[in-house]
Scaffold this motif. Structure first.
Motif, PDB file in Angstrom:
ATOM      1  N   SER A  42      -4.593   3.900   8.678  1.00 13.56           N
ATOM      2  CA  SER A  42      -4.822   2.458   8.788  1.00 13.56           C
ATOM      3  C   SER A  42      -4.817   1.722   7.447  1.00 13.56           C
ATOM      4  O   SER A  42      -5.142   0.540   7.387  1.00 13.56           O
ATOM      5  CB  SER A  42      -6.153   2.192   9.499  1.00 13.56           C
ATOM      6  N   SER A  43      -4.406   2.389   6.381  1.00 16.69           N
ATOM      7  CA  SER A  43      -4.447   1.755   5.064  1.00 16.69           C
ATOM      8  C   SER A  43      -3.281   2.224   4.196  1.00 16.69           C
ATOM      9  O   SER A  43      -2.984   3.414   4.133  1.00 16.69           O
ATOM     10  CB  SER A  43      -5.777   2.098   4.382  1.00 16.69           C
ATOM     11  N   PHE A  44      -2.637   1.263   3.531  1.00 15.37           N
ATOM     12  CA  PHE A  44      -1.532   1.587   2.641  1.00 15.37           C
ATOM     13  C   PHE A  44      -1.398   0.500   1.579  1.00 15.37           C
ATOM     14  O   PHE A  44      -1.924  -0.601   1.728  1.00 15.37           O
ATOM     15  CB  PHE A  44      -0.217   1.749   3.425  1.00 15.37           C
ATOM     16  N   THR A  45      -0.706   0.839   0.498  1.00 12.78           N
ATOM     17  CA  THR A  45      -0.435  -0.111  -0.571  1.00 12.78           C
ATOM     18  C   THR A  45       1.061  -0.225  -0.753  1.00 12.78           C
ATOM     19  O   THR A  45       1.756   0.782  -0.858  1.00 12.78           O
ATOM     20  CB  THR A  45      -1.097   0.339  -1.897  1.00 12.78           C
ATOM     21  N   GLU A  46       1.547  -1.460  -0.786  1.00 12.42           N
ATOM     22  CA  GLU A  46       2.944  -1.733  -1.097  1.00 12.42           C
ATOM     23  C   GLU A  46       3.028  -2.172  -2.553  1.00 12.42           C
ATOM     24  O   GLU A  46       2.166  -2.914  -3.030  1.00 12.42           O
ATOM     25  CB  GLU A  46       3.502  -2.859  -0.223  1.00 12.42           C
ATOM     26  N   TYR A  47       4.076  -1.703  -3.241  1.00 12.64           N
ATOM     27  CA  TYR A  47       4.334  -2.093  -4.617  1.00 12.64           C
ATOM     28  C   TYR A  47       5.657  -2.859  -4.653  1.00 12.64           C
ATOM     29  O   TYR A  47       6.681  -2.342  -4.224  1.00 12.64           O
ATOM     30  CB  TYR A  47       4.425  -0.869  -5.526  1.00 12.64           C
ATOM     31  N   THR A  48       5.603  -4.079  -5.154  1.00 20.35           N
ATOM     32  CA  THR A  48       6.808  -4.882  -5.269  1.00 20.35           C
ATOM     33  C   THR A  48       7.713  -4.305  -6.343  1.00 20.35           C
ATOM     34  O   THR A  48       7.312  -3.422  -7.109  1.00 20.35           O
ATOM     35  CB  THR A  48       6.479  -6.339  -5.636  1.00 20.35           C
ATOM     36  N   ASN A  49       8.915  -4.835  -6.438  1.00 20.49           N
ATOM     37  CA  ASN A  49       9.842  -4.393  -7.485  1.00 20.49           C
ATOM     38  C   ASN A  49       9.279  -4.645  -8.881  1.00 20.49           C
ATOM     39  O   ASN A  49       9.637  -3.951  -9.823  1.00 20.49           O
ATOM     40  CB  ASN A  49      11.194  -5.078  -7.316  1.00 20.49           C
ATOM     41  N   SER A  50       8.396  -5.636  -9.009  1.00 18.26           N
ATOM     42  CA  SER A  50       7.756  -5.906 -10.301  1.00 18.26           C
ATOM     43  C   SER A  50       6.413  -5.169 -10.422  1.00 18.26           C
ATOM     44  O   SER A  50       5.608  -5.472 -11.289  1.00 18.26           O
ATOM     45  CB  SER A  50       7.592  -7.398 -10.525  1.00 18.26           C
ATOM     46  N   ASN A  51       6.194  -4.209  -9.532  1.00 14.52           N
ATOM     47  CA  ASN A  51       5.044  -3.294  -9.552  1.00 14.52           C
ATOM     48  C   ASN A  51       3.696  -3.946  -9.249  1.00 14.52           C
ATOM     49  O   ASN A  51       2.661  -3.480  -9.697  1.00 14.52           O
ATOM     50  CB  ASN A  51       4.991  -2.519 -10.872  1.00 14.52           C
ATOM     51  N   VAL A  52       3.697  -5.030  -8.479  1.00 10.10           N
ATOM     52  CA  VAL A  52       2.452  -5.669  -8.061  1.00 10.10           C
ATOM     53  C   VAL A  52       1.977  -4.987  -6.780  1.00 10.10           C
ATOM     54  O   VAL A  52       2.697  -4.973  -5.777  1.00 10.10           O
ATOM     55  CB  VAL A  52       2.640  -7.181  -7.811  1.00 10.10           C
ATOM     56  N   PRO A  53       0.761  -4.396  -6.790  1.00 14.31           N
ATOM     57  CA  PRO A  53       0.257  -3.718  -5.589  1.00 14.31           C
ATOM     58  C   PRO A  53      -0.447  -4.684  -4.633  1.00 14.31           C
ATOM     59  O   PRO A  53      -1.153  -5.596  -5.064  1.00 14.31           O
ATOM     60  CB  PRO A  53      -0.747  -2.710  -6.154  1.00 14.31           C
ATOM     61  N   THR A  54      -0.214  -4.471  -3.353  1.00 15.29           N
ATOM     62  CA  THR A  54      -0.935  -5.199  -2.305  1.00 15.29           C
ATOM     63  C   THR A  54      -1.484  -4.165  -1.337  1.00 15.29           C
ATOM     64  O   THR A  54      -0.737  -3.326  -0.825  1.00 15.29           O
ATOM     65  CB  THR A  54      -0.014  -6.187  -1.561  1.00 15.29           C
ATOM     66  N   LEU A  55      -2.789  -4.238  -1.089  1.00 13.21           N
ATOM     67  CA  LEU A  55      -3.458  -3.321  -0.174  1.00 13.21           C
ATOM     68  C   LEU A  55      -3.422  -3.895   1.243  1.00 13.21           C
ATOM     69  O   LEU A  55      -3.757  -5.065   1.448  1.00 13.21           O
ATOM     70  CB  LEU A  55      -4.910  -3.105  -0.606  1.00 13.21           C
ATOM     71  N   PHE A  56      -3.033  -3.077   2.200  1.00 13.09           N
ATOM     72  CA  PHE A  56      -2.959  -3.461   3.607  1.00 13.09           C
ATOM     73  C   PHE A  56      -3.899  -2.585   4.420  1.00 13.09           C
ATOM     74  O   PHE A  56      -3.937  -1.372   4.231  1.00 13.09           O
ATOM     75  CB  PHE A  56      -1.535  -3.275   4.144  1.00 13.09           C
ATOM     76  N   THR A  57      -4.627  -3.213   5.338  1.00 13.40           N
ATOM     77  CA  THR A  57      -5.492  -2.496   6.265  1.00 13.40           C
ATOM     78  C   THR A  57      -5.100  -2.906   7.680  1.00 13.40           C
ATOM     79  O   THR A  57      -5.235  -4.080   8.043  1.00 13.40           O
ATOM     80  CB  THR A  57      -6.980  -2.821   6.006  1.00 13.40           C
ATOM     81  N   ILE A  58      -4.581  -1.956   8.441  1.00 15.29           N
ATOM     82  CA  ILE A  58      -4.127  -2.245   9.803  1.00 15.29           C
ATOM     83  C   ILE A  58      -5.339  -2.536  10.683  1.00 15.29           C
ATOM     84  O   ILE A  58      -6.283  -1.751  10.729  1.00 15.29           O
ATOM     85  CB  ILE A  58      -3.300  -1.072  10.368  1.00 15.29           C
ATOM     86  N   THR A  59      -5.297  -3.674  11.375  1.00 10.92           N
ATOM     87  CA  THR A  59      -6.417  -4.080  12.225  1.00 10.92           C
ATOM     88  C   THR A  59      -6.067  -4.017  13.709  1.00 10.92           C
ATOM     89  O   THR A  59      -6.967  -3.980  14.544  1.00 10.92           O
ATOM     90  CB  THR A  59      -6.883  -5.510  11.875  1.00 10.92           C
ATOM     91  N   LEU A  60      -4.770  -4.000  14.032  1.00 11.89           N
ATOM     92  CA  LEU A  60      -4.343  -3.876  15.423  1.00 11.89           C
ATOM     93  C   LEU A  60      -2.960  -3.243  15.461  1.00 11.89           C
ATOM     94  O   LEU A  60      -2.058  -3.664  14.727  1.00 11.89           O
ATOM     95  CB  LEU A  60      -4.297  -5.245  16.116  1.00 11.89           C
TER      96      LEU A  60
END
Length: 131
Positions: A42-60
């Motif tokens: 239920s949790s993952f991090t995406e890294y943009t091409n410019s290496n900016v991380p965004t944390l995602f938490t699946i809620t549904l």
């Protein structure tokens, strides 16, 4: 708070669209991403091409119907909702992002940026699903 919705039809079956959007392993089709790091089911991090991380938490996670998650990074916090529906002409999708910008100087540009990102994501998604 900024709310941005994109609605489109992809002329292919629902299973293909759903599997493409929800896969955390096959993301090479996304032109905006460098990497995805999976932390749990239920949790993952995406890294943009410019290496900016965004944390995602699946809620549904309602297969072939609805996918939702919370997201946060250094610039914003928010929620994303994806609604999927099979039609006679393909798969209808409605993606809505609701975000709050953390840095005041980014606020004037945020809506334009989100709309651009949504259009880019849909273009990449269509290209992948229609291969």
């Amino acid at each position: 708070m900024i709310i941005s919705t994109i609605h489109t039809l992809i002329p292919t079956n629902l299973q293909t669209v759903w599997n493409t959007v929800t896969s955390l392993n096959d993301y090479g089709w996304r032109s905006d991403l460098k990497n995805i790091e999976v932390h749990s089911s239920s949790s993952f991090t995406e890294y943009t091409n410019s290496n900016v991380p965004t944390l995602f938490t699946i809620t549904l996670f309602k297969p072939f119907c609805r996918y939702e998650f919370d997201m946060k990074n250094e610039n914003f916090i928010g929620h994303w909702t994806g609604v999927f529906r099979e039609t006679a002409n393909g798969t209808e999708i409605i993606f809505t992002e609701t975000i709050t910008i953390k840095k005041w100087w980014l606020r004037p540009f945020a809506k334009i940026y989100i709309k651009k990102q949504q259009r880019r994501y849909i273009a990449d998604l269509k290209k992948q699903c229609l291969k």
